[in-house]
Structure formats: structure tokens, C-alpha cells
Motif scaffolding. Structure first.
Motif, PDB file in Angstrom:
ATOM      1  N   SER A  82       0.826  -1.209   0.000  1.00 34.64           N
ATOM      2  CA  SER A  82       0.000   0.000   0.000  1.00 34.64           C
ATOM      3  C   SER A  82       0.858   1.256   0.000  1.00 34.64           C
ATOM      4  N   LEU A  99      -9.744   6.083   3.327  1.00 32.89           N
ATOM      5  CA  LEU A  99      -9.105   5.013   2.569  1.00 32.89           C
ATOM      6  C   LEU A  99      -9.654   3.643   2.946  1.00 32.89           C
ATOM      7  N   LEU A 132      -6.823   8.254  -3.024  1.00 37.59           N
ATOM      8  CA  LEU A 132      -5.498   7.641  -3.107  1.00 37.59           C
ATOM      9  C   LEU A 132      -4.664   8.292  -4.205  1.00 37.59           C
ATOM     10  N   ARG A 149      -1.323  10.602  -3.242  1.00 38.52           N
ATOM     11  CA  ARG A 149      -0.044  10.214  -3.842  1.00 38.52           C
ATOM     12  C   ARG A 149       0.583  11.390  -4.598  1.00 38.52           C
ATOM     13  N   TRP A 192      -4.386  -0.068   2.734  1.00 38.88           N
ATOM     14  CA  TRP A 192      -5.522   0.181   1.852  1.00 38.88           C
ATOM     15  C   TRP A 192      -5.627  -0.882   0.760  1.00 38.88           C
TER      16      TRP A 192
END
Length: 409
Positions: free
Chosen positions: A58, A123, A156, A160, A206
Motif C-alpha cells: 500500500s 481510505l 489515493l 499520492r 488500503w
């Protein structure tokens, strides 16, 4: 409900906002958000190499974070302090309204770093809600709900990208409990440790919890990345701090309203609170957060009278810029602004914070940084000089100018 017509609005995070239930935090109703299929993209954010997966993949260790400022150095005697401004975001969930990518682009366009206080539940799929065991609340409970699966994916994606763009990822914890016997206001240090451990688990697992196999890992070790937080409704800091200090956190931004002065440490942790700012047209000041401005404009609704939106937008923008000018032209105290990815009152608060950032970004000595970057700067300063800076009240310029004032330190 608190009377918004008096100076007592400074404590709104503790009182009226908590009573309203929304409390100025979260991603607006969790799973009930509008949603858009598939990840929204804005480009950029390539993963550095090499990539060393952590746990179930993850997260991954990808080396030093890109786009960080030079290592901070101490101020010289008599040197004018920079004007630090921190824009921060509670919840940091992308619910399909495009606000997360909007502000990543804005930050990129103006060389700004920000802090994203990620809610761990954003998440965690709702189908796995039984994995969450909140202190003093039923298993799976959450006052902000859960995101739809496509919104978990989008969150996500943008978390990121945010890290790769140089922003900080902190925590807003999980279930956002502000009222009743299970409120975070009553949690013990052990309760906070449980909540933090679970937030970290949701971020670092996640992939297992969602079953998503087509997304790249978050490119950081969250246990190392996590160095600060903001509590729900600005409640519970007293019992959080011993836990935060034990974990080696650098700062906390949970105080319920501070003055525009240079910060101090509490229990070895920098206390970096939202601040009271001049509120145009009123004799009182307002907390430096979008929701608290809203509470003074449309009271207990996030959908006020549309005819008022233009004047409210101008008032919100003037609040941020008035607080900025008061610090920039006098004591240079850092300015901390809190936001949510919400379209409350037609999105006027998003427009206001964007206009404020643009107006601040090109000024001499201004640094738009994350909380962690600001803590880095504080930690290398001479403590006597910082103590000298703390003697300046909001709106108080240094006697004789900076050269004379800080040379005396």
C-alpha cells in the motif's frame, strides 16, 4: 447554539461548530458525496525510483520527498523574518467535486507547499467498516460517514500526487466524533494512541482492505511521514499531546483559536493553532477556517441565501488578506489557514482561499509552506531570538525596525 454576534466566535471550533455536527471538518457527508467514476487526473507526480514496497504494498519507500526547500538556517541578528503562511486541508478526501486537483494545481502554479490532514477512514471502504473500532463509540461508527469506492480511489490518487508534489500528509484521525459521551474531547491518551494506530493502519493497508490492484502505492513510509495533526472540531488536544510527544510528532494544530503571534511548544510539541483574524464589518474576530467564517455568515446552514454569496465571498477573502497584512506589515507572525474540500455556499470559500493565496504568493519574504516545513525552520532558530519574536503582540511592529529589534536579541 452560540451567539455569533460576539467575540466568543473565536472558540467556535469548541462550541457552536461542534454542536452543529458538521463542525467544519470532513469531506462533506462521506459516502453521500456526488462522486465521479474513475480517477481524476491533473498530470505530473511521477514516482521516484527505486521503489521499496512496505507491508502489503500500500505504501513504499521511494527515498527523499521531492520538491523540498533548502535546509533551513538560523536568522542572522537583525535579519527580517520571513512571512510564513500555511494552507491546510482537513479530511483531504476527493469526493468527486474536483477540489483536490484544483488546489494541487494552484499550489504548483504558485510554488506553494500545503498540509493535507488525511482522515484515515477515507481510505477504508464502507464494506470494511467493522475494522474500525473507535474509542468510546460503536464498532464502525463514523460521524463523517465513509467514501464511495470510486472516491477512495480518487483520494489515493491525489494523496499520492500531493506527496510527490512536495506537500505534507498529516492526519485528521478517523471518525470525527465531536459530540456526546464518545466525543474526542473526552478521550484519554491511550484512546488517542488507538485512534492514531488505526489511522496509520488504514493508510498502510488500503490495498488489502480495498482489493484494488491497479493503483500504485503511496510513495512514502507513513509511519515516518506522519509528524502532526489536527483534531476533529479542535477538541481534545490536552490528552493528545502526551501521545503525540511519545510518538515523536513535531507539531499539533488543534488549539481552538490562537492569536497572531509566534508559537510556543507544549509538552515538547510545537503548538500551531488556527488563529483569530479581523472579520470585516464586525467588532469581533473569527477563526482562520472556512467553516467558521461560514458560521458567521449563514449560521447553521451550508446552503445560505444565494443572493448573499458575492458579499460573503468578498468578506471571506478580506478576512484572510486582513490577517495576512496584519502579520506581514507588523510582527511577521506565521499565518495558519484551515480549509475543507467543500462547495459550501456555492463554493465561495474555495474561491476566497484561492484569491487570498494568489495575492500573498508574490509578496517579498513570503513563504507558502507546510506545517512540517515550518517546524523545520523553527527548530533551527536561536531560542532567544524566538522568545524575542513572541513578545510582539498581534499587529505590533518591532520598535526601531527589525535590524534594531532582533540585533538586541
Amino acid at each position: 447554539m452560540r451567539d455569533f454576534s460576539r467575540r466568543g466566535v473565536l472558540g467556535l471550533g469548541l462550541g457552536a461548530a461542534a454542536a452543529m455536527g458538521i463542525a467544519g471538518c470532513g469531506a462533506g457527508g462521506g459516502g453521500s458525496g456526488p462522486g465521479k467514476p474513475g480517477p481524476i487526473t491533473t498530470g505530473g507526480g511521477s514516482t521516484p525510483h527505486p521503489v521499496r514496497p512496505i507491508g502489503d504494498g500500500s505504501t513504499a519507500d521511494t527515498g527523499p520527498q521531492p520538491h523540498q526547500p533548502p535546509r533551513p538556517v538560523p536568522l542572522e541578528p537583525g535579519e527580517t523574518p520571513p512571512q510564513f503562511v500555511v494552507f491546510s486541508w482537513d479530511g483531504a478526501g476527493e469526493i468527486g467535486n474536483g477540489l483536490f486537483p484544483r488546489f494541487l494545481k494552484l499550489a504548483n502554479d504558485h510554488g506553494a507547499a500545503m498540509t493535507f490532514f488525511l482522515s484515515g477512514l477515507y481510505l477504508l471502504p464502507e464494506s470494511k467498516r467493522d475494522l474500525y473500532r473507535p474509542p468510546s463509540n460503536p464498532v464502525g461508527a463514523s460521524d463523517i460517514g465513509y467514501l464511495k469506492d470510486e472516491n477512495v480511489r480518487n483520494t489515493l490518487h491525489f494523496v499520492r500526487q500531493a506527496w510527490l508534489d512536495g506537500h505534507e500528509v498529516g492526519t485528521h484521525f478517523n471518525g470525527h466524533f465531536c459530540g456526546g459521551s464518545g466525543s474526542v474531547a473526552h478521550w484519554t491518551p491511550d484512546d488517542w494512541r488507538s485512534e492514531i494506530d488505526q489511522a496509520v493502519s488504514f493508510v498502510t493497508n488500503w490495498r488489502t482492505n480495498t482489493g484494488f490492484t491497479d493503483l500504485e502505492p503511496l510513495p512514502f513510509d507513513y509511519r515516518k511521514e506522519l509528524t502532526g495533526a489536527r483534531t476533529p472540531c479542535l477538541l481534545g488536544q490536552e490528552n493528545l499531546l502526551p501521545t503525540a510527544a511519545g510518538l515523536g510528532w513535531r507539531y499539533d494544530s488543534s488549539s481552538p483559536g490562537g492569536l497572531q503571534q509566534w508559537p510556543v511548544k507544549k509538552e515538547g510539541v510545537w503548538d500551531l493553532p488556527l488563529q483569530s483574524l479581523p472579520f470585516p464589518g464586525h467588532s469581533f474576530e473569527v477563526l482562520s477556517m472556512d467553516y467558521n467564517i461560514l458560521a458567521n455568515q449563514s449560521r447553521n446552514t451550508t446552503r445560505g441565501v444565494p443572493a448573499n454569496y458575492p458579499s460573503w465571498r468578498s468578506q471571506a477573502t478580506a478576512t484572510y488578506l486582513g490577517g495576512f497584512r496584519r502579520a506581514y506589515e507588523t510582527n511577521r507572525a506565521p499565518l495558519f489557514i484551515g480549509n475543507h474540500f467543500e462547495d459550501w455556499n456555492g463554493g465561495i470559500y474555495m474561491d476566497a482561499v484561492e484569491e487570498a493565496l494568489k495575492a500573498m504568493a508574490d509578496k517579498k519574504d513570503v513563504r507558502l509552506v507546510s506545517f512540517r516545513q515550518f517546524a523545520d525552520w523553527l527548530d533551527v532558530q536561536d531560542q532567544k531570538l524566538l522568545a524575542r519574536l513572541r513578545t510582539l503582540a498581534p499587529g505590533q511592529a518591532p520598535a526601531g525596525g527589525w535590524a534594531a529589534y532582533l540585533t538586541a536579541a
